[in-house]
Design an enzyme around this catalytic site. Structure first.
Site, PDB file in Angstrom:
ATOM      1  CB  SER A  87      -0.923   0.000   1.221  1.00 21.10           C
ATOM      2  OG  SER A  87      -0.160  -0.139   2.395  1.00 21.10           O
ATOM      3  CB  THR A 189      -1.205   6.372   4.465  1.00 23.67           C
ATOM      4  OG1 THR A 189      -2.134   6.465   3.393  1.00 23.67           O
ATOM      5  CG2 THR A 189      -0.256   7.539   4.415  1.00 23.67           C
ATOM      6  CB  THR A 207      -0.293   6.398   0.571  1.00 23.69           C
ATOM      7  OG1 THR A 207      -1.187   5.293   0.449  1.00 23.69           O
ATOM      8  CG2 THR A 207      -0.889   7.565  -0.186  1.00 23.69           C
ATOM      9  NE  ARG A 217      -8.341   8.689  -3.927  1.00 22.35           N
ATOM     10  CZ  ARG A 217      -7.738   8.418  -2.779  1.00 22.35           C
ATOM     11  NH1 ARG A 217      -6.464   8.093  -2.765  1.00 22.35           N
ATOM     12  NH2 ARG A 217      -8.393   8.478  -1.643  1.00 22.35           N
ATOM     13  CB  VAL A 218      -4.546  13.300  -5.706  1.00 23.30           C
ATOM     14  CG1 VAL A 218      -3.694  13.742  -4.538  1.00 23.30           C
ATOM     15  CG2 VAL A 218      -3.703  13.208  -6.978  1.00 23.30           C
ATOM     16  N   GLY A 219      -5.411  11.375  -3.063  1.00 19.20           N
ATOM     17  CA  GLY A 219      -6.055  11.381  -1.747  1.00 19.20           C
ATOM     18  C   GLY A 219      -5.508  12.482  -0.862  1.00 19.20           C
ATOM     19  CG  ASP A 220      -5.500  11.606   3.296  1.00 17.04           C
ATOM     20  OD1 ASP A 220      -5.517  10.638   2.496  1.00 17.04           O
ATOM     21  OD2 ASP A 220      -5.201  11.478   4.491  1.00 17.04           O
ATOM     22  CB  THR A 240      -3.849   6.146   7.728  1.00 16.00           C
ATOM     23  OG1 THR A 240      -3.963   5.084   6.770  1.00 16.00           O
ATOM     24  CG2 THR A 240      -4.350   5.652   9.079  1.00 16.00           C
ATOM     25  N   GLY A 241      -6.446   6.319   6.016  1.00 15.36           N
ATOM     26  CA  GLY A 241      -7.845   5.954   5.780  1.00 15.36           C
ATOM     27  C   GLY A 241      -8.391   6.614   4.537  1.00 15.36           C
ATOM     28  CG  HIS A 242     -12.205   5.622   3.289  1.00 20.08           C
ATOM     29  ND1 HIS A 242     -12.550   4.900   4.416  1.00 20.08           N
ATOM     30  CD2 HIS A 242     -12.229   4.746   2.256  1.00 20.08           C
ATOM     31  CE1 HIS A 242     -12.777   3.638   4.059  1.00 20.08           C
ATOM     32  NE2 HIS A 242     -12.584   3.517   2.771  1.00 20.08           N
ATOM     33  N   GLY A 243      -9.104   8.996   2.117  1.00 18.81           N
ATOM     34  CA  GLY A 243      -8.541  10.328   1.940  1.00 18.81           C
ATOM     35  C   GLY A 243      -9.575  11.389   1.635  1.00 18.81           C
TER      36      GLY A 243
HETATM   37  N1  ASP Z   1      -5.252   7.988   2.925  1.00 20.58           N
HETATM   38  C1  ASP Z   1      -4.869   7.172   1.794  1.00 20.58           C
HETATM   39  C2  ASP Z   1      -5.575   7.687   0.567  1.00 20.58           C
HETATM   40  O1  ASP Z   1      -6.718   8.068   0.652  1.00 20.58           O
HETATM   41  C3  ASP Z   1      -5.140   5.715   1.948  1.00 20.58           C
HETATM   42  C4  ASP Z   1      -5.007   5.112   3.322  1.00 20.58           C
HETATM   43  O2  ASP Z   1      -4.333   5.646   4.187  1.00 20.58           O
HETATM   44  O3  ASP Z   1      -5.577   4.037   3.559  1.00 20.58           O
HETATM   45  O4  ASP Z   1      -4.994   7.661  -0.494  1.00 20.58           O
END
Ligand code: ASP
Length: 332
Positions: A87, A189, A207, A217-220, A240-243
């Site tokens: 990841s 992440t 990440t 696509r770009v996350g947080d 971490t998680g859903h950006g």
């Molecule tokens: N935060 C990351 C993203 O949204 C993914 C993650 O940390 O699980 O790209």
């Protein structure tokens, strides 16, 4: 002996030290402010199980009185370079077009920032982010521009898509269903924040993002203020998680601002998660499908963490050793 007069003198120096530091960007003055004897330093925190190994690399720098910036870069490079960590970095899962695109950012004690997003073919995006910070007039480079810059700095172009990830992607193509589930290990992440022996803070975040995301696509994680924020007067946070959910509340900047208002790192993380909970509910979305975790560290070396649902852990290394902690969570 500490008498009131000495105390006042120290306080005055401390105030002057902070002001001077803010003005000139020099680090040594901050020592005056934080040298109270109560500061737990050095210390480093990072997300998930792979944080344990990453912390070891960071600790090598911190225990030798190195700079937090060097520690966090060295730390996150461990999972970035590990093909078995799918990841982050090399070996990361691809997007829905089969392309491994990486996001990373870094921030130091002077509020210098650097970031790369949607970067392909480079094993250590965190080091490219650091070069954006140190060698360009910009703070963020994306896609082909980021790759072009990395190559100009001597980074090697490599194939990051390894067999296991390619196999998984081909399997995914059969349904092509994009459903990033909470705590299903197809995204993570490494976010790392550290306080060094000089009392200075830095952070890094890197990440491969959500597996099988849309190309582009770009996350947080590469967004300063969302996936990472550092304020050398207050503290640091990473996520971490859903950006998409972290970006919606500018998560890590919020956590640091809450600490500025006097909240402990733990309470600040809790309040940021509650903001996500509220907005998710207001938008009529199901919280069960969402996971976001924050970790935070303040200037005294106190730390905390909170997440939407169980399953998130983080690693902490200080002078007492390196340990994994299960984060407390909202959805019980
Ligand atoms: N935060 C990351 C993203 O949204 C993914 C993650 O940390 O699980 O790209």
């Amino acid at each position: 002996m500490t008498n009131r007069r000495n105390f006042l003198k120290t306080t005055a120096l401390a105030t002057a030290g902070v002001a001077f530091q803010a003005f000139k960007g020099k680090s040594e003055e901050t020592e005056i402010n934080i040298n109270s004897g109560k500061v737990n330093k050095p210390i480093v925190l990072s997300t998930w199980n792979f944080g344990l190994q990453a912390n070891e690399a960071a600790w090598e720098v911190l225990k030798n009185k190195g700079r937090a910036l060097d520690a966090v870069e060295a730390g996150v490079k461990i999972p970035e370079g590990d093909p078995n960590e799918r990841s982050v970095g090399y070996g990361g899962r691809p997007d829905r077009d089969g392309r491994v695109t990486l996001d990373a950012c870094i921030m130091d004690e002077f509020s210098n920032i650097g970031s790369v997003a949607c970067l392909e073919h480079i094993k250590h995006p965190i080091s490219v982010a650091r070069m954006v910070m140190e060698k360009t007039p910009h703070v963020m480079l994306v896609g082909d521009g980021a790759l072009q810059f990395a190559l100009s700095q001597g980074f090697q172009k490599e194939n990051l898509l390894l067999e296991a990830s390619e196999k998984e992607w081909k399997e995914w193509l059969k349904t092509s269903e994009y459903l990033p589930k909470a705590n299903i290990e197809n995204h993570d992440t490494i976010g790392m924040i550290a306080l060094d022996a000089q009392g200075n803070l830095s952070g890094a975040c890197t990440t491969s993002g959500m597996a099988f995301k849309m190309h582009g696509r770009v996350g947080d994680s590469p967004i300063i203020g969302a996936g990472l924020y550092v304020d050398n007067e207050i503290g640091a946070a990473t996520a971490t998680g859903h950006g998409e959910e972290v970006i919606r509340i500018t998560g890590c900047h919020l956590v640091v601002e809450l600490m500025r208002q006097g909240k402990s790192p733990q309470k600040a993380c809790e309040e940021a998660v509650m903001r996500i909970v509220k907005l998710t509910q207001n938008r009529g979305k199901n919280l069960k499908n969402i996971q976001v975790g924050f970790i935070a560290l303040n200037k005294k070396g106190e730390y905390g963490s909170y997440c939407v649902q169980g399953g998130f852990n983080y690693a902490v290394h200080d002078a007492t050793g390196n340990k994994l902690i299960d984060a407390n969570y909202f959805l019980k």
